[in-house]
Every structure is written in C-alpha cells, then in structure tokens.
Design an enzyme around this catalytic site. Structure first.
Site, PDB file in Angstrom:
ATOM      1  N   LYS A 114       0.858  -1.189   0.000  1.00 19.78           N
ATOM      2  CA  LYS A 114       0.000   0.000   0.000  1.00 19.78           C
ATOM      3  C   LYS A 114       0.882   1.222   0.000  1.00 19.78           C
ATOM      4  O   LYS A 114       1.978   1.214   0.560  1.00 19.78           O
ATOM      5  CB  LYS A 114      -0.864   0.020   1.271  1.00 19.78           C
ATOM      6  CG  LYS A 114      -2.093   0.871   1.133  1.00 19.78           C
ATOM      7  CD  LYS A 114      -3.134   0.113   0.363  1.00 19.78           C
ATOM      8  CE  LYS A 114      -4.472   0.779   0.311  1.00 19.78           C
ATOM      9  NZ  LYS A 114      -5.483  -0.204  -0.127  1.00 19.78           N
TER      10      LYS A 114
HETATM   11  N1  GLU Z   1      -7.140  -0.045  -3.375  1.00 21.91           N
HETATM   12  C1  GLU Z   1      -7.912  -1.203  -3.669  1.00 21.91           C
HETATM   13  C2  GLU Z   1      -8.007  -2.118  -2.450  1.00 21.91           C
HETATM   14  O1  GLU Z   1      -7.832  -1.699  -1.333  1.00 21.91           O
HETATM   15  C3  GLU Z   1      -7.460  -1.911  -4.929  1.00 21.91           C
HETATM   16  C4  GLU Z   1      -6.057  -2.418  -4.917  1.00 21.91           C
HETATM   17  C5  GLU Z   1      -5.610  -2.958  -6.278  1.00 21.91           C
HETATM   18  O2  GLU Z   1      -6.407  -3.070  -7.170  1.00 21.91           O
HETATM   19  O3  GLU Z   1      -4.409  -3.249  -6.375  1.00 21.91           O
HETATM   20  O4  GLU Z   1      -8.330  -3.273  -2.570  1.00 21.91           O
END
Ligand code: GLU
Length: 424
Positions: A114
């Site tokens: 993240k």
């Molecule tokens: N931000 C989204 C999540 O928390 C998508 C992450 C992604 O597609 O890599 O799942």
C-alpha cells in the site's frame, strides 16, 4: 431542519495492531509456526520519501510519500495509493498486510502493498496533483514494476493519477510499460469493469451472504456509508438486483428515504455537484452517525477505517454487514457484533473484487489483449463466489466468524508458500 452534527466516534485503535489481533487468533487456530508468524508480522519493505513539488503560486512544498510492501512471497506486491491528510506509516502497514490477505483469499498470485501521500487533493489543482504524482513515481521507480510492485487507485486517487504514474514510469524506462499500474483509463490499457469492480464484488458477496441468511433481496433494505467509487457502485448494483437502498452518506452528511433512494439520480447529482451529495433533495438529511444504526437488513460501510467501534456496535440493528471499506470494524467491535448474531462479511473478502479485476488488467496488459466486459464480470463474479464459499466452509470447520475464517484461508496459503520456498 437544523441539528448539531455529533463528532465522529473513533476508537483510536492502532490499525496495524487491530489487524494483528485478528491475525493472531487465526494463527492460533492454524497452529502457525512461531517463526513464520514473525516473518508475516513484519513488512518486507517500508519506504518513506520526501516529494518537493512546485505549487501553482510558485512556492515549493514538500510532501511525504509512503510505500509499504508487506509481502511479495506470492508474487509481485499489489495495492492502491491513497492521497489523504491522515496517511501515516501505521495505517500503510495495516493496509499493506490487508492486501496480502485479500489477494490470498481470492487466490490471485500477488503479494500485498500500500502507498500514499500525505496531502489534501481536494485543495490542490490538477497540475499540482500531476506534479506530485510524477514526483512520487520518480522517487519509487526502483520499487515499482510489473514484476515487482504494482500500484492501483485507492482513496483520493483514480484513473487520472494512474495514467500519470504509468506515463512517468514509462518515460523513465524509455518504453511504454502499462502493466506497472492498474485502474488506468481504458484507452491506456485499463480493464473494462475495473471502475465498478470493487462495488460489484460487494454486491456479489452481499447476495451470497443473503442467501445463507435466507434474506430475499426483493424485500431487503440497505444503508451504505460512503458514496465514492465503492459505495456508489455497490448501491447501484444492489439496487438493480432489487435491494432497496434507504440511506446513503458522504462527507456532506447522511441521507434517508424510507421508500428507497434513486441511485442513478444520486450518482448524477453527485457528479454534477463537485463530487458530493450536499443539497440532494430526494432524501431527508439525518445525523451522519445514525446511518450505521438504522433498522435495515444490510449495512455496507464503504468509507473509512474504524467506524464500527465499541461505542456504537451494540446499537447496530442490521442483520448483515458487508465491508466495502478496508478496516471499518475495530477489532474490539467484532465480538460485540458476533454476540448480537450479526453476520459480517470481512473487508479482505467483501472488497476483493477490485484487486481481482486489477489482476485481470495486469494479465491483459501482459498478453497485449483486451477482454470483453462480459468476460471480466463473469470471471470476477466466479472468483468472488468461490472465495466466499471457501471462507464460509472454513468458518464452519473451525467454528469461527467469517473474518477469522478469511484470515485462516489467507494465512494458510501464505505460510505454506513460505514453507515450500524456504530460503531463510
Ligand atoms: N485499493 C484497492 C483495495 O484496497 C485496490 C487495490 C488494487 O487493485 O491493487 O483493494
């Protein structure tokens, strides 16, 4: 009508510790080897960068950017990038670990990561956000890559930012590398169905869970907290399948209509109104915190972390909670909800539709091929249903909540991978 808005109740639980406390319970059920436990509780990499950006007034401002890779043992790490003022390292660590578990629950070959930038995108111009996004990409170009670490949108970012990231990364490498990021605009290789994917996964999880509870969608009511990408698509797709959405909320407040809110109308209003529902007259405004406590069949928290806490969990009347957001329920509130007999479909399962279609986007980019929306939806729906059933069966086998069962499924896969790969 006027009222005094109550301050949002926050539990102040550290999000990383909140994640770890669930992890610990699941690890005990699995009899996880203590050494693997130590490996999994420590992120693989934590990077903090300073990002100097020239603002429109000519002054240079320095922003702080983060990228945490929790694990890349299952494959390249995957996870969104968040632009918000309260971004911090502990939150990034928790969200990165949640991505590892999420990818493992839906059985896609990615690890978890993240990223984020501490900034207020609402107060910045498009040019400032573009320069910030390019600075972030440059600072992390050794980290990112289609086989290393693949970002995606999260709160405060969307296809526009992903396009800049893809462009900057491609420029630095002297060729177009679109598989470095997902959630791109479709002309740049974004997948059809990616925009609505997380909300669609929430809808699929809700319907499967309703079946288990023998709730008829055509007679059910639902309240949705958050009307961003996840909340609004979940609302629209549930509404299309007969579920009556009686309450919605966003940063401007909460809205209620006992006869059901017209979701298309609400989305149109929001898009024409600076992204908020402020002034939406098709529903009555109610105090924001009341949305969570409404007498509904289904509650979908699809906004931020830690909104269902020991302070309000006792008063929740929904039969089913489906977590569109990451971490909306604090660890201490889990027990209260279980004791009340409320079924909670946990975040790492319920909102995994987004990363699932991100995986499809990456696959398509690497194949140099484009799937139809029908193929994307059919495959992601199947993955979501299979994952739900797997977690459900695990919860029966271990006699635990769906949340602990989802952690058991995920940790088991990651731990087994570590055991086979070895190399410590
Ligand atoms: N931000 C989204 C999540 O928390 C998508 C992450 C992604 O597609 O890599 O799942």
């Amino acid at each position: 009508m006027s009222y005094i808005e109550p301050a949002p109740i926050k539990d102040k639980e550290n999000p990383f510790e909140s994640m770890m406390s669930r992890f610990q319970v699941a690890a005990e059920h699995l009899g996880l080897n203590a050494q693997i436990y130590n490996v999994l509780k420590t992120p693989t990499k934590q990077v903090i960068v300073g990002l100097p950006v020239t603002m429109d007034n000519g002054k240079i401002e320095v922003f702080e950017g983060y990228r945490v890779i929790h694990s890349n043992i299952l494959g390249p790490s995957k996870g969104g990038i968040r632009y918000a003022l309260d971004v911090n390292l502990d939150e990034m660590k928790a969200l990165a670990a949640w991505m590892t578990w999420k990818c493992a629950v839906v059985d896609i070959p990615f690890g978890g990561a993240k990223g984020g930038i501490k900034c207020d995108p609402r107060s910045m111009s498009a040019g400032e956000i573009e320069r910030l996004t390019r600075a972030y990409t440059m600072a992390l170009q050794e980290i990112f890559g289609p086989d290393r670490d693949i970002p995606a949108p999260d709160m405060g970012t969307g296809p526009r930012e992903m396009a800049w990231l893809m462009d900057q990364f491609s420029r630095s490498n002297g060729m177009t590398i679109n598989a470095v990021v997902t959630g791109k605009p479709t002309v740049l290789g974004g997948s059809l169905g990616r925009t609505e994917a997380t909300g669609r996964g929430v809808m699929v999880s809700t319907l499967v869970a309703m079946e288990k509870l023998q709730l008829n969608p055509f007679k059910a009511t639902c309240a949705i907290q958050g009307f961003g990408n996840v909340g609004s698509w979940a609302a629209r797709l549930l509404d299309e399948r007969g579920v009556k959405i009686i309450s919605l909320s966003d940063i401007s407040g909460a809205y209620y209509n006992k006869n059901g809110i017209n979701i298309d109308e609400a989305m149109r209003y929001r898009d024409a109104n600076n992204g908020t529902l402020e002034g939406f007259s098709e529903a009555e405004k109610i105090p924001t915190d009341e949305l969570l406590l409404l007498e509904v069949d289904v509650l979908v928290p699809a906004a931020v972390e830690d909104v269902i806490t020991i302070h309000n969990a006792h008063n929740i009347k929904a039969k089913l909670i489906v977590e569109g957001a990451n971490g909306p329920t604090s660890a201490k509130a889990d027990k209260i909800l279980n004791d009340l007999g409320i079924l909670s479909v946990p975040d790492i399962l319920a909102n995994a539709g987004g990363v699932t279609v991100s995986y499809f986007e990456w696959v398509q980019n690497r194949l140099g091929y484009k799937w139809t929306a029908e193929r994307v939806n059919r495959r992601s729906d199947r993955i979501m249903k299979d994952a739900f059933n797997n977690v459900y069966e695990t919860s029966v086998k271990y006699n635990v909540s769906l949340r602990i069962a989802a952690y058991i499924v995920a940790i088991d896969k990651v731990a087994k991978t570590y055991e086979y790969r070895g190399g410590f």
